[in-house]
Design an enzyme around this catalytic site. Structure first.
Site, PDB file in Angstrom:
ATOM      1  N   GLU A 192       7.303  -5.141   1.645  1.00 32.25           N
ATOM      2  CA  GLU A 192       8.414  -4.282   1.218  1.00 32.25           C
ATOM      3  C   GLU A 192       9.544  -5.092   0.581  1.00 32.25           C
ATOM      4  O   GLU A 192      10.588  -4.541   0.242  1.00 32.25           O
ATOM      5  CB  GLU A 192       8.954  -3.483   2.409  1.00 32.25           C
ATOM      6  CG  GLU A 192       8.106  -2.287   2.751  1.00 32.25           C
ATOM      7  CD  GLU A 192       6.687  -2.655   3.161  1.00 32.25           C
ATOM      8  OE1 GLU A 192       5.753  -2.232   2.461  1.00 32.25           O
ATOM      9  OE2 GLU A 192       6.507  -3.374   4.162  1.00 32.25           O
ATOM     10  N   ASN A 276      -0.145  -3.259   0.967  1.00 31.30           N
ATOM     11  CA  ASN A 276       0.253  -2.454  -0.178  1.00 31.30           C
ATOM     12  C   ASN A 276       0.745  -3.302  -1.349  1.00 31.30           C
ATOM     13  O   ASN A 276       1.301  -4.374  -1.161  1.00 31.30           O
ATOM     14  CB  ASN A 276       1.363  -1.477   0.227  1.00 31.30           C
ATOM     15  CG  ASN A 276       2.607  -2.194   0.714  1.00 31.30           C
ATOM     16  OD1 ASN A 276       2.636  -2.692   1.836  1.00 31.30           O
ATOM     17  ND2 ASN A 276       3.639  -2.281  -0.110  1.00 31.30           N
ATOM     18  N   ASP A 318       1.424   3.757   0.178  1.00 31.40           N
ATOM     19  CA  ASP A 318       1.616   2.673   1.154  1.00 31.40           C
ATOM     20  C   ASP A 318       0.533   2.665   2.221  1.00 31.40           C
ATOM     21  O   ASP A 318       0.805   2.513   3.405  1.00 31.40           O
ATOM     22  CB  ASP A 318       3.000   2.749   1.812  1.00 31.40           C
ATOM     23  CG  ASP A 318       3.231   1.568   2.760  1.00 31.40           C
ATOM     24  OD1 ASP A 318       2.928   0.427   2.372  1.00 31.40           O
ATOM     25  OD2 ASP A 318       3.674   1.791   3.900  1.00 31.40           O
TER      26      ASP A 318
END
Length: 602
Positions: A192, A276, A318
């Site tokens: 992230e 991801n 995700d």
């Protein structure tokens, strides 16, 4: 003296050569009285041959003893038992304790790393750690700040340490490590934050880096041979790790490796999954974004990729692919084969030939999954191996700043990292699942090193037209591709499962219940409420002729991030805070190891 002799016998002090560490782990795995690796064995089966505690008497379990970790964030992973010593870890700041099982759990030593607390806000989904590893008279800890530390198993003294990443760029760690041969395999977190994922092998004795394999990039970075590394039986071609990325987006492409690792000593292959692609806004990264969301099989000595399979090309939801690979030897269509079974975040259970990388099966393990109609299994089709995306639930086709609703599963997946178990007695997999859906709104975001690189707003809620809860604990038949039985739970089942030869399976709930169920039927046989929600993994060992069951409780992780971090905005925690708001009515923060046993016989 007895404790020291038992420990040194278990770890083989005095052995030499590259097979030493591998042998020390293997001999511990072969002894069911110990629990020397977080996953129970290299196959990730989380199965124990111990059967003193069984389906007939598990209802008589009682608490034998407890231990407080002194930390109040999410407690994932579990303790190790090597000889007469138990090794217990904690979330940030990642304190490690060595406890003497022959002396009422007396603390032999403790290791208290001094970490910069600035790493805490860079950890996306709580300050969890999935446990220490053991090999060659060393305890290995991968700290939140990516420092890998080798501790002397007897004294706790640091034998070496190495920096695996850079927290200022968003590189952190939540995972355990895996010793293989004379190396220790180490992953990285931070998808992230635009981190480029990698798996790294360090020398067990010195900490020297032996190889590093990036998830994306040119062949020299990804350690791929264009002609001999295969994807669904076809050579991947030159620089496959950049070819499906626009420009240099691959350099901040995600694909982190914060999950679990498996190993087949006969094939000398390490198996793991990548996470991801960055960012969560798919419109900003056109293409398949290889090799994010991918099952990898790599040579343990060189790191070279033998085969790989991308499960969710151009991920729009995700659906990290980091969950454990469970290795089994089973009959498949009349032939005994070496299989790999993987329960992915995307809601599909994959079965593969772990030697060749052949895709054998891909089935939904939650009937609520709706983002795909299934995987194309015809080898003659140009879409072979790809999931068929349902346009209504595509977050890209609907456009930026458009809220796509009713997507199942949510980003935390039908199963997150909480590991399943497998029983060779029943040939069933026991899978903790999340029965959760989401709304997903992508938005444009720019990259700045060390800052969140997400680009989506999420809301989560229970799957509709179901039992109204957010979780199920299921028994899965991978050959039939179907659920044998399913136990509904009010909240997601976020603990790791344990199966035993006593026909008992253990799992825990977010409210804090430690449960035992019958391996064949799913009948609940025992339940005990621990002081806090359970997101840790069950383990078992034997000491002085008695079998024990251990579990860490301490609510947190992605599902419990609202409680763990005191968040109240329903969209915080990447959408989980609102979805799990009711959890605070049932449990509070804690940090405790609870150990169970049968009553003493009279």
């Amino acid at each position: 003296m007895r404790k020291l002799l038992t420990l040194t016998t278990a770890i083989g002090i005095g052995a030499t050569g590259s097979a030493f560490a591998n042998e020390s782990v293997m001999s511990g795995i072969d002894d069911p009285s110990q629990w020397v690796i977080q996953t129970g064995d290299y196959k990730n089966q989380r199965y124990s041959e111990l059967d003193q505690i069984n389906a007939d008497n598990v209802g008589d379990l009682q608490v034998a003893w407890t231990f407080s970790t002194g930390v109040l964030r999410g407690h994932e992973g579990g303790p190790l038992v090597v000889g007469d010593v138990m090794y217990v870890h904690a979330p940030f700041p990642n304190t490690v304790y060595a406890l003497d099982l022959t002396d009422n759990g007396r603390i032999i030593w403790r290791y208290e790393p001094q970490q910069d607390p600035d790493v805490i806000p860079v950890m996306c989904c709580d300050t969890v750690n999935r446990g220490v590893a053991y090999a060659d008279n060393k305890i290995f800890l991968h700290q939140a700040d990516t420092t890998v530390v080798a501790l002397n198993a007897e004294t706790g003294e640091v034998e070496w340490s190495v920096q695996n990443g850079d927290a200022s760029k968003g590189e952190t760690n939540t995972a355990t490590v895996m010793p293989v041969g004379d190396k220790v395999m180490v992953g990285i977190s931070g998808g992230e934050f635009g981190v480029r994922g990698h798996l790294t092998a360090y020398d067990i004795e010195t900490g020297e880096q032996v190889w590093r394999a990036y998830s994306m990039g040119p062949d020299s970075d990804t350690l791929m041979d264009p002609e001999n590394t295969t994807h669904l039986g076809e050579a991947v071609g030159v620089d496959s790790g950049t070819a499906t990325w626009e420009g240099d987006q691959w350099m901040i492409g995600g694909g982190t490796t914060w999950g679990w690792y498996a190993y087949d000593p006969e094939e000398n292959l390490v198996y793991y999954g990548t996470g991801n692609p960055s960012t969560w806004n798919p419109a900003q990264r056109p293409g398949d974004n290889r090799w994010s969301m991918t099952i990898m099989a790599r040579d343990a000595d060189t790191g070279m990729a033998k085969w790989l399979y991308q499960m969710t090309p151009h991920d729009e939801w995700d659906y990290d692919g980091v969950n454990e690979m469970i290795l089994t030897e089973q009959e498949w269509e009349g032939e005994e084969r070496k299989l790999l079974t993987h329960f992915d975040r995307n809601g599909l259970a994959y079965v593969m030939d772990r030697v060749s990388g052949e895709l054998l099966s891909a089935e939904k393990f939650d009937p609520a999954v709706n983002w795909t109609s299934g995987v194309e299994m015809d080898p003659e089709s140009e879409d072979y191996g790809r999931p068929m995306v349902v346009a209504e639930y595509s977050t890209e086709q609907n456009g930026e700043d458009v809220n796509s609703t009713g997507i199942c599963p949510a980003a935390l997946g039908t199963k997150d990292q909480q590991p399943a178990a497998y029983s060779p007695k029943t040939e069933l997999f026991y899978v903790p699942t999340n029965h959760v859906c989401m709304d997903y709104e992508p938005f444009r975001v720019s990259y700045t090193a060390g800052q969140p690189y997400v680009g989506a707003t999420l809301a989560m809620y229970p799957a509709p037209d179901s039992h109204g809860g957010m979780g199920n604990f299921i028994a899965w038949d991978n050959k039939a591709g179907e659920i044998k039985w399913s136990l509904p739970e009010q909240f997601s089942v976020w603990s790791g499962a344990l199966a035993t030869a006593g026909d008992v399976v253990f799992y825990g709930t977010l409210e804090g219940y430690a449960k035992a169920v019958h391996a064949e039927t799913g009948e609940e046989l025992y339940s005990f409420k621990t002081p806090s929600g359970i997101i840790g993994n069950f383990m078992t060992y034997e000491h002085d002729g008695e079998q024990y069951i251990g579990i860490l409780s301490g609510v947190g992780g992605w599902a419990g991030i609202g409680l763990a971090a005191g968040l109240t905005n329903p969209n915080d925690g990447l959408g989980a805070v609102g979805g799990y708001a009711a959890l605070s009515d049932y449990t509070a923060l804690g940090g405790q190891l609870t150990v169970f046993k049968l009553p003493d016989s009279e």
